[in-house]
Design a protein around this motif. Structure first.
Motif, PDB file in Angstrom:
ATOM      1  N   ASP A   1       6.624   3.255   0.201  1.00  0.00           N
ATOM      2  CA  ASP A   1       8.068   3.274  -0.027  1.00  0.00           C
ATOM      3  C   ASP A   1       8.436   2.605  -1.352  1.00  0.00           C
ATOM      4  OD1 ASP A   1       8.239   4.445   2.424  1.00  0.00           O
ATOM      5  OD2 ASP A   1       8.953   2.666   3.491  1.00  0.00           O
ATOM      6  N   PRO A   2       9.624   2.901  -1.904  1.00  0.00           N
ATOM      7  CA  PRO A   2      10.070   2.251  -3.141  1.00  0.00           C
ATOM      8  C   PRO A   2      10.635   0.857  -2.863  1.00  0.00           C
ATOM      9  CG  PRO A   2      11.716   3.817  -2.411  1.00  0.00           C
ATOM     10  CD  PRO A   2      10.564   3.961  -1.459  1.00  0.00           C
ATOM     11  N   VAL A   3       9.823   0.049  -2.195  1.00  0.00           N
ATOM     12  CA  VAL A   3      10.211  -1.309  -1.801  1.00  0.00           C
ATOM     13  C   VAL A   3       9.065  -2.249  -2.156  1.00  0.00           C
ATOM     14  CG1 VAL A   3      10.786  -2.818   0.131  1.00  0.00           C
ATOM     15  CG2 VAL A   3      11.628  -0.467   0.104  1.00  0.00           C
ATOM     16  N   GLY A   4       9.375  -3.402  -2.713  1.00  0.00           N
ATOM     17  CA  GLY A   4       8.343  -4.363  -3.069  1.00  0.00           C
ATOM     18  C   GLY A   4       7.804  -5.102  -1.852  1.00  0.00           C
TER      19      GLY A   4
ATOM     20  N   SER B   1       4.275  -1.313  -4.460  1.00  0.00           N
ATOM     21  CA  SER B   1       5.431  -0.440  -4.297  1.00  0.00           C
ATOM     22  C   SER B   1       5.029   0.988  -4.649  1.00  0.00           C
ATOM     23  CB  SER B   1       6.577  -0.893  -5.203  1.00  0.00           C
ATOM     24  OG  SER B   1       7.685  -0.017  -5.104  1.00  0.00           O
ATOM     25  N   LEU B   2       5.538   1.960  -3.891  1.00  0.00           N
ATOM     26  CA  LEU B   2       5.268   3.380  -4.153  1.00  0.00           C
ATOM     27  C   LEU B   2       3.771   3.689  -4.254  1.00  0.00           C
ATOM     28  CD1 LEU B   2       8.122   4.165  -6.700  1.00  0.00           C
ATOM     29  CD2 LEU B   2       7.885   5.073  -4.384  1.00  0.00           C
ATOM     30  N   GLY B   3       2.981   3.060  -3.388  1.00  0.00           N
ATOM     31  CA  GLY B   3       1.560   3.343  -3.336  1.00  0.00           C
ATOM     32  C   GLY B   3       0.748   2.788  -4.484  1.00  0.00           C
ATOM     33  N   GLY B   4       1.349   1.913  -5.297  1.00  0.00           N
ATOM     34  CA  GLY B   4       0.631   1.323  -6.425  1.00  0.00           C
ATOM     35  C   GLY B   4       0.822  -0.179  -6.475  1.00  0.00           C
ATOM     36  N   ILE B   5       0.014  -0.846  -7.296  1.00  0.00           N
ATOM     37  CA  ILE B   5       0.088  -2.299  -7.436  1.00  0.00           C
ATOM     38  C   ILE B   5       0.859  -2.625  -8.707  1.00  0.00           C
ATOM     39  CG2 ILE B   5      -1.262  -4.399  -7.787  1.00  0.00           C
ATOM     40  CD1 ILE B   5      -3.441  -3.153  -6.024  1.00  0.00           C
ATOM     41  N   ALA B   6       1.998  -3.293  -8.538  1.00  0.00           N
ATOM     42  CA  ALA B   6       2.888  -3.586  -9.662  1.00  0.00           C
ATOM     43  C   ALA B   6       2.539  -4.887 -10.373  1.00  0.00           C
ATOM     44  CB  ALA B   6       4.338  -3.640  -9.173  1.00  0.00           C
TER      45      ALA B   6
ATOM     46  N   SER C   1      11.185  -8.264  -7.002  1.00  0.00           N
ATOM     47  CA  SER C   1      11.337  -9.669  -6.614  1.00  0.00           C
ATOM     48  C   SER C   1      12.433  -9.827  -5.568  1.00  0.00           C
ATOM     49  CB  SER C   1      11.677 -10.530  -7.843  1.00  0.00           C
ATOM     50  OG  SER C   1      10.594 -10.574  -8.744  1.00  0.00           O
ATOM     51  N   ALA C   2      13.494  -9.049  -5.739  1.00  0.00           N
ATOM     52  CA  ALA C   2      14.592  -9.115  -4.764  1.00  0.00           C
ATOM     53  C   ALA C   2      14.111  -8.661  -3.388  1.00  0.00           C
ATOM     54  CB  ALA C   2      15.752  -8.241  -5.237  1.00  0.00           C
ATOM     55  N   ASP C   3      13.263  -7.630  -3.359  1.00  0.00           N
ATOM     56  CA  ASP C   3      12.710  -7.163  -2.076  1.00  0.00           C
ATOM     57  C   ASP C   3      11.852  -8.237  -1.425  1.00  0.00           C
ATOM     58  OD1 ASP C   3      13.914  -4.681  -2.439  1.00  0.00           O
ATOM     59  OD2 ASP C   3      12.149  -3.836  -3.442  1.00  0.00           O
TER      60      ASP C   3
ATOM     61  N   GLU D   1      -7.288   8.148   9.179  1.00  0.00           N
ATOM     62  CA  GLU D   1      -6.541   8.834  10.226  1.00  0.00           C
ATOM     63  C   GLU D   1      -5.429   9.724   9.675  1.00  0.00           C
ATOM     64  OE1 GLU D   1      -7.747   8.731  13.067  1.00  0.00           O
ATOM     65  OE2 GLU D   1      -8.807   6.840  13.312  1.00  0.00           O
ATOM     66  N   ASP D   2      -4.915   9.372   8.484  1.00  0.00           N
ATOM     67  CA  ASP D   2      -3.813  10.157   7.916  1.00  0.00           C
ATOM     68  C   ASP D   2      -4.001  10.310   6.406  1.00  0.00           C
ATOM     69  OD1 ASP D   2      -1.469  11.484   7.436  1.00  0.00           O
ATOM     70  OD2 ASP D   2      -0.144   9.971   8.307  1.00  0.00           O
ATOM     71  N   PRO D   3      -5.043  11.048   5.967  1.00  0.00           N
ATOM     72  CA  PRO D   3      -5.333  11.176   4.533  1.00  0.00           C
ATOM     73  C   PRO D   3      -4.233  11.882   3.746  1.00  0.00           C
ATOM     74  CG  PRO D   3      -6.688  12.681   5.818  1.00  0.00           C
ATOM     75  CD  PRO D   3      -6.005  11.784   6.799  1.00  0.00           C
ATOM     76  N   ASP D   4      -3.477  12.777   4.385  1.00  0.00           N
ATOM     77  CA  ASP D   4      -2.405  13.459   3.668  1.00  0.00           C
ATOM     78  C   ASP D   4      -1.322  12.485   3.236  1.00  0.00           C
ATOM     79  OD1 ASP D   4      -3.637  15.908   3.969  1.00  0.00           O
ATOM     80  OD2 ASP D   4      -2.590  16.390   5.836  1.00  0.00           O
ATOM     81  N   ARG D   5      -1.105  11.466   4.051  1.00  0.00           N
ATOM     82  CA  ARG D   5      -0.057  10.491   3.740  1.00  0.00           C
ATOM     83  C   ARG D   5      -0.539   9.388   2.802  1.00  0.00           C
ATOM     84  NH1 ARG D   5       2.994   6.644   8.267  1.00  0.00           N
ATOM     85  NH2 ARG D   5       4.269   5.454   6.790  1.00  0.00           N
ATOM     86  N   PHE D   6      -1.781   8.914   3.008  1.00  0.00           N
ATOM     87  CA  PHE D   6      -2.248   7.736   2.279  1.00  0.00           C
ATOM     88  C   PHE D   6      -3.375   8.031   1.290  1.00  0.00           C
ATOM     89  CE2 PHE D   6      -0.743   5.908   6.404  1.00  0.00           C
ATOM     90  CZ  PHE D   6       0.311   5.159   5.894  1.00  0.00           C
TER      91      PHE D   6
END
Length: 342
Positions: free
Chosen positions: A146-149, A166-171, A274-276, A325-330
């Motif tokens: 998700d677009p959440v920290g 966030s968004l599947g990556g490391i910020a 940071s706010a998240d 278990e859910d490769p399409d999602r992750f």
């Protein structure tokens, strides 16, 4: 991923997740070998019992150090043993494999992990890497896609991984070689310095588990433990008492290194994320999350809420399980194994 395995190849413990089944291996990352021939005599829990107690000609090895491979051949034999333990009755062919590694791994260290997988019978096309903090966050149930920290602090045996995701990556992230092993070393050094006795790493670990704490105050109730070691001056066995207050003093420096890494990572985090984190707090995973008072130390130095994840020891391997278990999602959290540059 129909026949997938996920491996958390840790400095202290190795865990294996089998798709559709769950965790099927959870054993110490220790191998006992015969020095002259190199023959493997025991792996896992059986080998750990031999640490500090082996006769001449046999040595108990921990082939992973600081989260990466320190002894390639022994690591290969250990991984092969665990894979065969699972696959001999399940698969008649090569399984897909996901291996966790520290976020700060070099290309050489990544290739070493891939080589281990290939030497154990897996193919390059079905071997993947996943960053440990990403897997830990997924295993802790954080909304990594998700677009959440989300902030995770994974305190393992050899490394501590601090990451904002966030968004599947490391910020933002930090990877430091201060974790459970450093706690044990600090306890050994403290007792040698203050009580003039030698203790082994197993005794230091027992102390950490029984009365170890990262934080004490005036309201903390004193606890004590009787330990045995070898007197530095006489060389004879000796028994002493150690308290949780002394252990907290011993652990102060490595604990503060982890706290400082958390603070530094927060300073590097984009304001929106940071706010998240301010709203949702910091999540602790890994064996180090179970050190009493660790969450309090981080909370007091950051002013943020700190939550210890459910089953912190299993978060990393459970994160690989979610991908299996859910490769399409992750699936976008994985890195394909490559031994050569394009």
């Amino acid at each position: 991923m129909r026949r997938g395995l996920g491996i958390d190849l840790g400095t202290a413990n190795t865990l294996v997740y089998l798709r559709g089944t769950g965790i099927v291996v959870d054993e110490p990352s220790v191998v006992a070998v015969e020095e002259t021939s190199g023959k493997v005599l025991a792996v896992g829990a059986e080998a750990k019992e031999m640490i500090g107690r082996t006769p001449d000609g046999i040595k108990a090895i921990r082939p992973m150090r600081d989260g990466v491979i320190a002894d390639f051949d022994t690591t290969r034999e250990m991984v092969r043993y665990f894979i065969k333990k699972v696959t001999k009755s399940v698969f008649g062919f090569k399984p897909e494999l996901i291996i966790c590694g520290p976020f700060g791994m070099t290309e050489v260290e990544k290739r070493a992990l891939i080589e281990v997988a290939l030497r154990c019978g897996c193919s390059e096309n079905s071997t993947y890497l996943i960053d440990e903090p990403m897997a830990a966050a997924m295993g802790a149930g954080l909304p990594v896609e998700d677009p959440v920290g989300s902030m995770v602090v994974d305190i393992g045996g050899g490394t501590t991984e601090v990451a904002v995701i966030s968004l599947g990556g490391i910020a933002a992230s930090r990877s430091l070689k201060t974790a459970g092993d450093a706690f044990d070393d600090a306890i050994e050094t403290y007792i040698k310095k203050t009580s003039r006795i030698f203790i082994g790493e197993r005794t230091a670990e027992d102390i950490k588990i029984a009365i170890g704490t990262a934080y004490v105050d005036d309201d903390t109730q004193e606890e004590s433990m009787t330990i045995k070691g070898r007197d530095i001056l006489t060389g004879l066995p000796k028994t002493i008492e150690i308290t949780n207050f002394q252990v907290a003093e011993a652990l102060y420096d490595p604990v503060m290194k982890i706290v400082e890494a958390v603070v530094t990572t927060l300073e590097d985090t984009p304001p929106e994320l940071s706010a998240d984190i301010y709203d949702h707090g910091i999540y602790l995973t890994g064996g180090g999350a179970l050190l009493r008072g660790m969450d309090i130390m981080i909370r007091k130095n950051t002013g943020l809420p700190v939550t210890i994840a459910d089953d912190p020891l299993d978060c990393v391997v459970n994160g690989t399980g979610k991908v299996l278990e859910d490769p399409d999602r992750f699936g976008n959290t994985l890195t394909a194994a490559k031994l050569r540059e394009e």
